[in-house]
Design a protein around this motif. Structure first.
Motif, PDB file in Angstrom:
ATOM      1  N   ILE A 101      84.656  56.031  78.076  1.00 32.17           N
ATOM      2  CA  ILE A 101      84.109  56.634  76.858  1.00 32.17           C
ATOM      3  C   ILE A 101      84.353  55.749  75.636  1.00 32.17           C
ATOM      4  O   ILE A 101      83.409  55.437  74.911  1.00 32.17           O
ATOM      5  N   PRO A 102      85.604  55.297  75.385  1.00 31.31           N
ATOM      6  CA  PRO A 102      85.803  54.400  74.236  1.00 31.31           C
ATOM      7  C   PRO A 102      85.003  53.100  74.362  1.00 31.31           C
ATOM      8  O   PRO A 102      84.497  52.584  73.365  1.00 31.31           O
ATOM      9  N   TYR A 103      84.854  52.603  75.575  1.00 33.66           N
ATOM     10  CA  TYR A 103      84.088  51.366  75.794  1.00 33.66           C
ATOM     11  C   TYR A 103      82.639  51.561  75.349  1.00 33.66           C
ATOM     12  O   TYR A 103      82.083  50.747  74.609  1.00 33.66           O
ATOM     13  N   VAL A 104      82.011  52.643  75.795  1.00 31.76           N
ATOM     14  CA  VAL A 104      80.616  52.917  75.457  1.00 31.76           C
ATOM     15  C   VAL A 104      80.474  53.200  73.960  1.00 31.76           C
ATOM     16  O   VAL A 104      79.534  52.727  73.309  1.00 31.76           O
ATOM     17  N   MET A 105      81.406  53.946  73.379  1.00 29.04           N
ATOM     18  CA  MET A 105      81.341  54.258  71.951  1.00 29.04           C
ATOM     19  C   MET A 105      81.519  52.998  71.108  1.00 29.04           C
ATOM     20  O   MET A 105      80.825  52.819  70.103  1.00 29.04           O
ATOM     21  N   ASP A 106      82.424  52.119  71.498  1.00 31.06           N
ATOM     22  CA  ASP A 106      82.613  50.856  70.773  1.00 31.06           C
ATOM     23  C   ASP A 106      81.352  50.004  70.829  1.00 31.06           C
ATOM     24  O   ASP A 106      80.960  49.387  69.846  1.00 31.06           O
ATOM     25  N   LYS A 107      80.719  49.996  71.994  1.00 32.72           N
ATOM     26  CA  LYS A 107      79.488  49.223  72.153  1.00 32.72           C
ATOM     27  C   LYS A 107      78.380  49.805  71.256  1.00 32.72           C
ATOM     28  O   LYS A 107      77.675  49.053  70.565  1.00 32.72           O
ATOM     29  N   ALA A 108      78.254  51.126  71.232  1.00 32.44           N
ATOM     30  CA  ALA A 108      77.241  51.777  70.389  1.00 32.44           C
ATOM     31  C   ALA A 108      77.529  51.516  68.912  1.00 32.44           C
ATOM     32  O   ALA A 108      76.616  51.239  68.130  1.00 32.44           O
ATOM     33  N   TYR A 109      78.789  51.599  68.518  1.00 29.42           N
ATOM     34  CA  TYR A 109      79.185  51.347  67.134  1.00 29.42           C
ATOM     35  C   TYR A 109      78.794  49.928  66.731  1.00 29.42           C
ATOM     36  O   TYR A 109      78.220  49.707  65.660  1.00 29.42           O
ATOM     37  N   SER A 110      79.087  48.970  67.587  1.00 29.08           N
ATOM     38  CA  SER A 110      78.760  47.568  67.296  1.00 29.08           C
ATOM     39  C   SER A 110      77.254  47.363  67.140  1.00 29.08           C
ATOM     40  O   SER A 110      76.807  46.658  66.226  1.00 29.08           O
ATOM     41  N   LEU A 111      76.466  47.972  68.016  1.00 24.69           N
ATOM     42  CA  LEU A 111      75.011  47.859  67.925  1.00 24.69           C
ATOM     43  C   LEU A 111      74.486  48.505  66.641  1.00 24.69           C
ATOM     44  O   LEU A 111      73.592  47.966  65.985  1.00 24.69           O
ATOM     45  N   PHE A 112      75.057  49.641  66.282  1.00 25.71           N
ATOM     46  CA  PHE A 112      74.665  50.346  65.072  1.00 25.71           C
ATOM     47  C   PHE A 112      74.939  49.477  63.844  1.00 25.71           C
ATOM     48  O   PHE A 112      74.060  49.272  63.000  1.00 25.71           O
ATOM     49  N   ILE A 113      76.136  48.938  63.753  1.00 20.66           N
ATOM     50  CA  ILE A 113      76.509  48.101  62.614  1.00 20.66           C
ATOM     51  C   ILE A 113      75.666  46.831  62.581  1.00 20.66           C
ATOM     52  O   ILE A 113      75.184  46.421  61.519  1.00 20.66           O
ATOM     53  N   ASP A 114      75.446  46.212  63.739  1.00 16.52           N
ATOM     54  CA  ASP A 114      74.610  45.011  63.797  1.00 16.52           C
ATOM     55  C   ASP A 114      73.202  45.297  63.290  1.00 16.52           C
ATOM     56  O   ASP A 114      72.610  44.484  62.575  1.00 16.52           O
ATOM     57  N   SER A 115      72.664  46.448  63.654  1.00 14.09           N
ATOM     58  CA  SER A 115      71.322  46.822  63.207  1.00 14.09           C
ATOM     59  C   SER A 115      71.285  46.990  61.686  1.00 14.09           C
ATOM     60  O   SER A 115      70.372  46.492  61.022  1.00 14.09           O
ATOM     61  N   LEU A 116      72.287  47.656  61.146  1.00 13.18           N
ATOM     62  CA  LEU A 116      72.338  47.829  59.695  1.00 13.18           C
ATOM     63  C   LEU A 116      72.528  46.494  58.982  1.00 13.18           C
ATOM     64  O   LEU A 116      71.953  46.264  57.920  1.00 13.18           O
TER      65      LEU A 116
END
Length: 143
Positions: A101-116
């Motif tokens: 769960i933390p692995y997937v959430m960290d990956k999603a967070y990184s993609l979100f920030i990269d997009s912004l």
């Protein structure tokens, strides 16, 4: 996904200033047009100024404008300053999903920030301009 009110106001304030690059805009003007409390907006403008996004001029005839070109203001920088986003890099492996769960959430967070971070204020201004052009065309055809 939802952003907090301060983040929304900050982005709208930057967009308004970016849409009027040749002049100072006032807190009162933005507050009235954006339906934002003047007191709250004054705090947002102060923060944006301290962060280097806005240049403010005090006194009669004062106001604010972008402190740097819209092409250099990354949406991600603004969001990260106003949002209290948290992500976990600590994996608690003592329970099922404690690593996954933390692995997937960290990956999603990184993609979100990269997009912004890949979007600038200029990009948002361009989107707003296109939206306004579409509305004008629609109004012309429906008249």
């Amino acid at each position: 996904m939802r952003i907090n009110v301060s983040t929304d106001y900050a982005i709208r304030t930057l967009l308004f200033a970016g849409a009027h690059p040749s002049r100072l805009v006032t807190v009162k003007e933005v507050a009235e047009l954006q339906l934002i409390s003047e007191n709250h907006l004054m705090k947002i403008v102060w923060i944006l100024s301290k962060l280097g996004f806005l240049h403010t001029v005090r006194g009669r005839g004062g106001g604010f404008k972008l402190a740097k070109p819209a092409t250099l203001i990354k949406v991600g920088e603004v969001v990260l300053q106003f949002e209290k986003m948290m992500h976990s890099t600590d994996a608690e492996q003592s329970y099922m999903g404690g690593y996954a769960i933390p692995y997937v959430m960290d990956k999603a967070y990184s993609l979100f920030i990269d997009s912004l971070q890949s979007s600038t204020l200029e990009d948002l201004l361009r989107i707003e301009s296109q939206k306004n052009d579409e509305v004008e065309v629609f109004e012309t055809f429906s008249s």
